[in-house]
Design an enzyme around this catalytic site. Structure first.
Site, short mmCIF file in Angstrom:
data_model
loop_
_atom_site.label_atom_id
_atom_site.label_comp_id
_atom_site.label_asym_id
_atom_site.label_seq_id
_atom_site.Cartn_x
_atom_site.Cartn_y
_atom_site.Cartn_z
N TYR A 51 0.92 -1.30 -0.10
CA TYR A 51 0.17 0.05 -0.03
C TYR A 51 0.82 1.34 0.05
O TYR A 51 1.09 1.92 0.98
CB TYR A 51 -0.94 0.25 1.23
CG TYR A 51 -1.88 -1.30 1.23
CD1 TYR A 51 -2.21 -2.19 -0.06
CD2 TYR A 51 -2.52 -1.57 2.49
CE1 TYR A 51 -2.93 -3.20 0.24
CE2 TYR A 51 -3.51 -2.79 2.52
CZ TYR A 51 -3.66 -3.48 1.38
OH TYR A 51 -4.39 -4.51 1.47
N GLN A 201 -16.34 -2.51 -2.30
CA GLN A 201 -15.85 -1.29 -2.36
C GLN A 201 -16.75 -0.01 -2.67
O GLN A 201 -16.66 0.54 -3.59
CB GLN A 201 -14.88 -1.31 -3.87
CG GLN A 201 -13.75 -2.48 -3.36
CD GLN A 201 -12.79 -2.58 -4.64
OE1 GLN A 201 -12.92 -2.57 -5.83
NE2 GLN A 201 -11.62 -2.79 -4.13
N LEU A 204 -22.17 -1.52 -1.56
CA LEU A 204 -23.31 -2.09 -0.71
C LEU A 204 -23.88 -0.87 -0.03
O LEU A 204 -24.89 -1.38 0.69
CB LEU A 204 -22.79 -3.28 0.35
CG LEU A 204 -22.81 -4.45 -0.37
CD1 LEU A 204 -21.83 -5.48 0.26
CD2 LEU A 204 -24.23 -5.19 -0.86
N1 LIG Z 1 -5.51 -8.64 1.04
C1 LIG Z 1 -5.86 -8.26 -0.41
O1 LIG Z 1 -5.38 -8.66 -1.09
C2 LIG Z 1 -6.75 -7.13 -0.04
C3 LIG Z 1 -7.42 -6.63 -1.31
C4 LIG Z 1 -8.24 -5.41 -1.16
C5 LIG Z 1 -8.33 -4.86 0.00
N2 LIG Z 1 -7.65 -5.39 1.21
C6 LIG Z 1 -7.92 -4.67 2.53
O2 LIG Z 1 -9.38 -4.46 2.84
C7 LIG Z 1 -9.74 -3.19 3.01
C8 LIG Z 1 -11.09 -2.83 2.40
O3 LIG Z 1 -11.20 -3.32 1.32
P1 LIG Z 1 -11.55 -2.38 0.00
O4 LIG Z 1 -10.98 -0.90 0.33
O5 LIG Z 1 -11.18 -2.86 -1.23
O6 LIG Z 1 -13.25 -2.47 0.07
P2 LIG Z 1 -14.43 -1.87 1.18
O7 LIG Z 1 -13.85 -1.68 2.26
O8 LIG Z 1 -15.59 -2.52 0.66
O9 LIG Z 1 -14.52 -0.40 0.25
C9 LIG Z 1 -14.02 0.79 0.77
C10 LIG Z 1 -14.62 2.17 0.05
O10 LIG Z 1 -16.03 1.84 -0.02
C11 LIG Z 1 -16.50 3.43 0.09
N3 LIG Z 1 -16.95 3.44 1.70
C12 LIG Z 1 -16.60 2.65 2.67
N4 LIG Z 1 -17.40 2.92 3.67
C13 LIG Z 1 -18.53 3.54 3.12
C14 LIG Z 1 -19.83 3.91 3.67
N5 LIG Z 1 -20.27 3.63 5.01
N6 LIG Z 1 -20.69 4.50 2.81
C15 LIG Z 1 -20.33 4.87 1.47
N7 LIG Z 1 -19.27 4.37 0.86
C16 LIG Z 1 -18.39 3.74 1.88
C17 LIG Z 1 -15.15 4.15 0.21
O11 LIG Z 1 -14.99 4.41 -1.30
P3 LIG Z 1 -15.34 5.92 -1.93
O12 LIG Z 1 -14.19 6.50 -1.52
O13 LIG Z 1 -15.38 5.75 -3.24
O14 LIG Z 1 -16.38 6.50 -1.32
C18 LIG Z 1 -14.11 3.50 0.71
O15 LIG Z 1 -12.93 3.75 0.33
C19 LIG Z 1 -8.32 -2.32 2.46
O16 LIG Z 1 -8.39 -1.05 3.19
C20 LIG Z 1 -7.13 -3.15 2.60
O17 LIG Z 1 -6.74 -3.02 3.85
C21 LIG Z 1 -6.82 -6.28 1.25
#
Ligand SMILES: NC(=O)c1ccc[n+]([C@@H]2O[C@H](COP(=O)([O-])OP(=O)(O)OC[C@H]3O[C@@H](n4cnc5c(N)ncnc54)[C@H](OP(=O)(O)O)[C@@H]3O)[C@@H](O)[C@H]2O)c1
Length: 309
Positions: A51, A201, A204
């Site tokens: 990251y 992302q 939902l």
């Molecule tokens: N191990 C791996 O390969 C891997 C892969 C992916 C992620 N991860 C980890 O998992 C974490 C979370 O995954 P992710 O970021 O891919 O997806 P997520 O948590 O499903 O989505 C995060 C995004 O959704 C939006 N959001 C979050 N809360 C919200 C709410 N309450 N209302 C409206 N929109 C909201 C924001 O996007 P907007 O900015 O567009 O509003 C935010 O950046 C990452 O930070 C990382 O630490 C790990």
């Protein structure tokens, strides 16, 4: 530990290929996101070498320190990126991880992907050496299928250690791990599933259903992903409508219902790490830990999300 941890991919400062998925956040926004997480009961954080090549680790450690936290107050999980690397790189890069996260210790070190140049056994042995040497607290993997989980589990067991977790993509719009053996293996072996992208992302929350053009203003490749296109949005709309209906009756939001389902449907096996780019996201997401859906609500959500199994 809290059922939800904060996903810190969003703290990458838009650096590098993986970090470029999200806009660069201003330091005061990162600070508020971390403080709001702590205030809402979150006591652990997920970051990674990949990251922003350490930018997220550094931003996290700085924000925690500024929030008055000391080593031992919170738990931190980070990850080693294995692509095109051998197991020896786990030990070669641990110094940077510890430096960037200083003064906080690494409670959980995870292998980020299954694609390394060395065997799973060699990688687990390198991780086990780091536990022995007091450099990390525990070992996890990420994006491992059931067969790989079993191999990692066996390799660590031979060293007297548990495989603590497998961090995988898991949300109501992607329930693959329930049908490909990963969830079953986790339950059988006592391995925690850390659900990443638990809000698919942001999908939902329903905000992209309300305003499909919103995604065009976001940096990164989400706008090219099928689930964010009109046909993808129509496919998930019935589920979003139901999450909202259930939420309205309880005075909570679709995101909170979605996260609560994920955390409770499989008992203690699942923890989730929603990411945030706005303080309001965290305020909302921590609220998903304050209630429990009843059996009828869980069953209805289960039924409507079965197309995503
Ligand atoms: N191990 C791996 O390969 C891997 C892969 C992916 C992620 N991860 C980890 O998992 C974490 C979370 O995954 P992710 O970021 O891919 O997806 P997520 O948590 O499903 O989505 C995060 C995004 O959704 C939006 N959001 C979050 N809360 C919200 C709410 N309450 N209302 C409206 N929109 C909201 C924001 O996007 P907007 O900015 O567009 O509003 C935010 O950046 C990452 O930070 C990382 O630490 C790990």
């Amino acid at each position: 530990m809290s059922a939800i941890g904060l996903g810190c991919w969003q703290f990458s400062q838009a650096r590098g290929f993986i970090g470029g998925f999200w806009e660069a956040l201003a330091p005061d926004v990162v600070q508020k996101i971390v403080e709001t997480s702590l205030g809402g009961g979150i006591d652990w954080f997920d970051t990674a070498e990949a990251y922003g090549n350490g930018a997220s680790e550094q931003a996290l450690a700085q924000a925690l320190t500024q929030a008055g936290k000391r080593p031992g107050d919170v738990r931190i999980a980070t990850k080693w990126m294995p692509v095109l690397r051998r197991a020896s790189s786990i030990k070669a890069t641990i110094g940077d991880r510890l430096k960037f996260l200083s003064p906080f210790p690494i409670d959980l070190h995870q292998v980020h992907q299954p694609y390394a140049l060395s065997s799973i056994e060699s990688q687990m042995n390198a991780m086990a050496d780091l536990v022995r040497d007091g450099k990390i607290g525990a070992v996890g993997v990420s994006n491992y299928n059931a067969t790989r989980m079993r191999k990692a589990h066996a390799a660590l067991k031979a060293r007297g250690l548990p495989l603590v977790s497998n961090q995988v993509k898991y949300s109501l719009l992607d329930r693959t791990i329930e049908s490909n053996g990963v969830m079953a293996a986790a339950k059988e072996l006592g391995i925690t599933i850390i659900a990443y992208s638990p809000l698919e992302q942001g999908l939902l929350s329903g905000k992209f259903h309300d305003d499909p053009k919103l995604i065009q203003g976001r940096v990164g490749p989400r706008k090219l992903m099928p689930q964010f296109r009109q046909s993808g949005l129509e496919r998930s709309r019935p589920l979003i409508d139901e999450l909202r209906k259930i939420g309205q009756a309880r005075g909570v939001t679709a995101s909170q219902v979605a996260l609560n389902w994920l955390l409770t449907f499989h008992g203690e096996t699942v923890m989730a790490i929603p990411g945030a780019t706005r303080v309001g996201h965290v305020e909302e997401n921590v609220g998903s830990m304050g209630f429990e859906l009843n059996a009828q609500e869980k069953a209805k959500i289960d039924e409507l999300s079965r197309p995503f199994l």
